[in-house]
Design a protein around this motif. Structure first.
Motif, short mmCIF file in Angstrom:
data_model
loop_
_atom_site.label_atom_id
_atom_site.label_comp_id
_atom_site.label_asym_id
_atom_site.label_seq_id
_atom_site.Cartn_x
_atom_site.Cartn_y
_atom_site.Cartn_z
N TYR A 28 0.83 -1.19 0.00
CA TYR A 28 0.00 0.00 0.00
C TYR A 28 0.86 1.25 0.00
O TYR A 28 2.01 1.22 0.45
N GLU A 29 0.30 2.33 -0.51
CA GLU A 29 0.97 3.62 -0.47
C GLU A 29 -0.05 4.70 -0.11
O GLU A 29 -1.26 4.46 -0.18
N SER B 271 -3.98 0.73 -2.72
CA SER B 271 -3.29 -0.50 -3.11
C SER B 271 -2.62 -0.24 -4.45
O SER B 271 -3.18 0.41 -5.33
N ARG B 272 -1.42 -0.73 -4.63
CA ARG B 272 -0.69 -0.49 -5.88
C ARG B 272 -1.36 -1.14 -7.08
O ARG B 272 -1.09 -0.78 -8.21
N GLN B 273 -2.26 -2.09 -6.86
CA GLN B 273 -2.94 -2.77 -7.96
C GLN B 273 -4.21 -2.05 -8.41
O GLN B 273 -4.84 -2.46 -9.37
N LYS C 252 -1.65 8.48 -0.84
CA LYS C 252 -1.80 9.52 -1.85
C LYS C 252 -2.78 10.57 -1.35
O LYS C 252 -3.76 10.24 -0.68
N ASP D 50 -6.66 1.80 -8.85
CA ASP D 50 -6.67 3.25 -9.00
C ASP D 50 -7.51 3.93 -7.93
O ASP D 50 -7.60 5.15 -7.90
#
Length: 64
Positions: free
Chosen positions: A2-3, A21-23, A5, A25
Motif C-alpha cells: 500500500y501507499e 493498493s498499488r494494484q 496519496k 486506482d
C-alpha cells in the motif's frame, strides 16, 4: 503493498491522505485517485478515516 496519496475527502472539500493498493486506482475507501491529481507534496496532516479503518481490518485479517 500500500501507499499513501493525497486526494479529496469522501465528503469533498478538504484534502486528506488516502491508502491506495498499488494494484488499483482507487483508495481503500473507494475514492478514485487520478495519477495527475493533487501532488503528494501538498501540506496536510489529515488522513482518511475510512481508509485507515479498512487498512486495520486488512492487517488484522493477515495476522489470523
Amino acid at each position: 503493498m500500500y501507499e499513501m496519496k493525497v486526494g479529496l475527502a469522501s465528503g469533498g472539500g478538504e484534502l486528506v491522505w488516502h491508502v491506495v493498493s498499488r494494484q488499483h486506482d482507487s483508495s481503500l475507501c473507494g475514492i478514485v485517485l487520478l495519477a495527475a491529481g493533487t501532488p503528494a507534496t501538498h501540506n496536510t496532516d489529515r488522513h482518511c478515516a475510512p481508509c485507515m479503518v479498512r487498512l486495520q481490518e486488512l492487517m488484522d485479517a493477515a495476522r489470523d
